[in-house]
Write a protein that holds these residues in place. Sequence first.
Motif, PDB file in Angstrom:
ATOM      1  N   ARG A 237       0.807  -1.223   0.000  1.00  0.00           N
ATOM      2  CA  ARG A 237       0.000   0.000   0.000  1.00  0.00           C
ATOM      3  C   ARG A 237       0.845   1.279   0.000  1.00  0.00           C
ATOM      4  O   ARG A 237       0.386   2.315  -0.479  1.00  0.00           O
ATOM      5  CB  ARG A 237      -0.953  -0.017   1.190  1.00  0.00           C
ATOM      6  N   ALA A 238       2.046   1.217   0.518  1.00  0.00           N
ATOM      7  CA  ALA A 238       2.881   2.429   0.600  1.00  0.00           C
ATOM      8  C   ALA A 238       3.202   3.007  -0.777  1.00  0.00           C
ATOM      9  O   ALA A 238       2.959   4.195  -1.014  1.00  0.00           O
ATOM     10  CB  ALA A 238       4.145   2.145   1.401  1.00  0.00           C
ATOM     11  N   PRO A 239       3.756   2.234  -1.714  1.00  0.00           N
ATOM     12  CA  PRO A 239       4.011   2.827  -3.034  1.00  0.00           C
ATOM     13  C   PRO A 239       2.725   3.190  -3.775  1.00  0.00           C
ATOM     14  O   PRO A 239       2.707   4.165  -4.536  1.00  0.00           O
ATOM     15  CB  PRO A 239       4.809   1.752  -3.777  1.00  0.00           C
ATOM     16  N   LEU A 240       1.650   2.432  -3.535  1.00  0.00           N
ATOM     17  CA  LEU A 240       0.373   2.769  -4.176  1.00  0.00           C
ATOM     18  C   LEU A 240      -0.101   4.149  -3.736  1.00  0.00           C
ATOM     19  O   LEU A 240      -0.596   4.929  -4.555  1.00  0.00           O
ATOM     20  CB  LEU A 240      -0.697   1.718  -3.857  1.00  0.00           C
ATOM     21  N   ARG A 241       0.064   4.459  -2.458  1.00  0.00           N
ATOM     22  CA  ARG A 241      -0.327   5.784  -1.944  1.00  0.00           C
ATOM     23  C   ARG A 241       0.481   6.898  -2.600  1.00  0.00           C
ATOM     24  O   ARG A 241       0.030   8.038  -2.665  1.00  0.00           O
ATOM     25  CB  ARG A 241      -0.160   5.847  -0.423  1.00  0.00           C
ATOM     26  N   ARG A 242       1.663   6.570  -3.066  1.00  0.00           N
ATOM     27  CA  ARG A 242       2.520   7.570  -3.726  1.00  0.00           C
ATOM     28  C   ARG A 242       2.323   7.582  -5.246  1.00  0.00           C
ATOM     29  O   ARG A 242       3.105   8.189  -5.964  1.00  0.00           O
ATOM     30  CB  ARG A 242       3.979   7.293  -3.377  1.00  0.00           C
ATOM     31  N   GLY A 243       1.313   6.849  -5.703  1.00  0.00           N
ATOM     32  CA  GLY A 243       1.003   6.842  -7.121  1.00  0.00           C
ATOM     33  C   GLY A 243       1.881   5.938  -7.971  1.00  0.00           C
ATOM     34  O   GLY A 243       1.888   6.037  -9.191  1.00  0.00           O
ATOM     35  N   ARG A 244       2.628   5.052  -7.335  1.00  0.00           N
ATOM     36  CA  ARG A 244       3.513   4.149  -8.065  1.00  0.00           C
ATOM     37  C   ARG A 244       2.775   2.859  -8.402  1.00  0.00           C
ATOM     38  O   ARG A 244       1.884   2.434  -7.675  1.00  0.00           O
ATOM     39  CB  ARG A 244       4.742   3.857  -7.223  1.00  0.00           C
ATOM     40  N   SER A 245       3.167   2.246  -9.486  1.00  0.00           N
ATOM     41  CA  SER A 245       2.579   0.957  -9.840  1.00  0.00           C
ATOM     42  C   SER A 245       3.321  -0.149  -9.084  1.00  0.00           C
ATOM     43  O   SER A 245       4.508  -0.018  -8.783  1.00  0.00           O
ATOM     44  CB  SER A 245       2.641   0.714 -11.349  1.00  0.00           C
ATOM     45  N   VAL A 246       2.595  -1.231  -8.789  1.00  0.00           N
ATOM     46  CA  VAL A 246       3.153  -2.325  -7.984  1.00  0.00           C
ATOM     47  C   VAL A 246       2.865  -3.659  -8.665  1.00  0.00           C
ATOM     48  O   VAL A 246       1.750  -3.906  -9.123  1.00  0.00           O
ATOM     49  CB  VAL A 246       2.556  -2.328  -6.563  1.00  0.00           C
ATOM     50  N   ARG A 247       3.887  -4.485  -8.710  1.00  0.00           N
ATOM     51  CA  ARG A 247       3.756  -5.866  -9.172  1.00  0.00           C
ATOM     52  C   ARG A 247       4.091  -6.772  -7.996  1.00  0.00           C
ATOM     53  O   ARG A 247       5.121  -6.599  -7.348  1.00  0.00           O
ATOM     54  CB  ARG A 247       4.712  -6.136 -10.334  1.00  0.00           C
ATOM     55  N   CYS A 248       3.222  -7.756  -7.730  1.00  0.00           N
ATOM     56  CA  CYS A 248       3.420  -8.679  -6.611  1.00  0.00           C
ATOM     57  C   CYS A 248       3.697 -10.085  -7.113  1.00  0.00           C
ATOM     58  O   CYS A 248       2.945 -10.614  -7.941  1.00  0.00           O
ATOM     59  CB  CYS A 248       2.179  -8.734  -5.726  1.00  0.00           C
ATOM     60  N   LEU A 249       4.749 -10.683  -6.594  1.00  0.00           N
ATOM     61  CA  LEU A 249       5.038 -12.084  -6.853  1.00  0.00           C
ATOM     62  C   LEU A 249       4.226 -12.910  -5.855  1.00  0.00           C
ATOM     63  O   LEU A 249       4.322 -12.686  -4.649  1.00  0.00           O
ATOM     64  CB  LEU A 249       6.531 -12.366  -6.649  1.00  0.00           C
ATOM     65  N   VAL A 250       3.428 -13.832  -6.356  1.00  0.00           N
ATOM     66  CA  VAL A 250       2.621 -14.684  -5.469  1.00  0.00           C
ATOM     67  C   VAL A 250       2.789 -16.140  -5.881  1.00  0.00           C
ATOM     68  O   VAL A 250       2.897 -16.458  -7.065  1.00  0.00           O
ATOM     69  CB  VAL A 250       1.127 -14.292  -5.480  1.00  0.00           C
ATOM     70  N   ARG A 251       2.821 -17.006  -4.879  1.00  0.00           N
ATOM     71  CA  ARG A 251       2.852 -18.438  -5.158  1.00  0.00           C
ATOM     72  C   ARG A 251       1.479 -18.875  -5.662  1.00  0.00           C
ATOM     73  O   ARG A 251       0.468 -18.289  -5.293  1.00  0.00           O
ATOM     74  CB  ARG A 251       3.222 -19.226  -3.904  1.00  0.00           C
TER      75      ARG A 251
END
Length: 161
Positions: free
Chosen positions: A17-31
Amino acid sequence: MDFVTGGTGFIGAHVVRAPLRRGRSVRCLVRASSRLDNLEELPVEVVAGDVTDRASLSRAMAGARWVFHCAADYRLSARRPGEIYAANVAGTENVLAAAAEVGAERVVYTSSVGALGLPGTAGPATRRRRSSPVPSSGTTRRASTRRKASLWNGPAEGCRS
């Protein structure tokens, strides 16, 4: 784009949530076996992979500017203890190697009291003031923290940690 391992977990879901709040895009690695409840309704890209699979990490991390490594195996014991070591120590090595390979600017490594230990009566643990290790449960977490320090030399490797 920022890249997060362990984003489906308690700490990782908050880190996402931290980078999202700064308007950055996020990619998550999930099993493949991960529940995605903590990522529901968040504007993140979800990519299947595992920290124990270096190739999946490198592919998923391509284009990442910052890497947040939150993934860990927090079990206190396992029938096959090597699984815990593979995720926590070898997984950390894989994340750091992939981050260097893709040219990430920064790696943020998260851990817990299990890795650092509990502070004594002298105050909080720091780099200069050691803490009391947590018996057995923190063994691989401490090892991954030490391994991270030995592998990643920050600016010398072109990346701040």
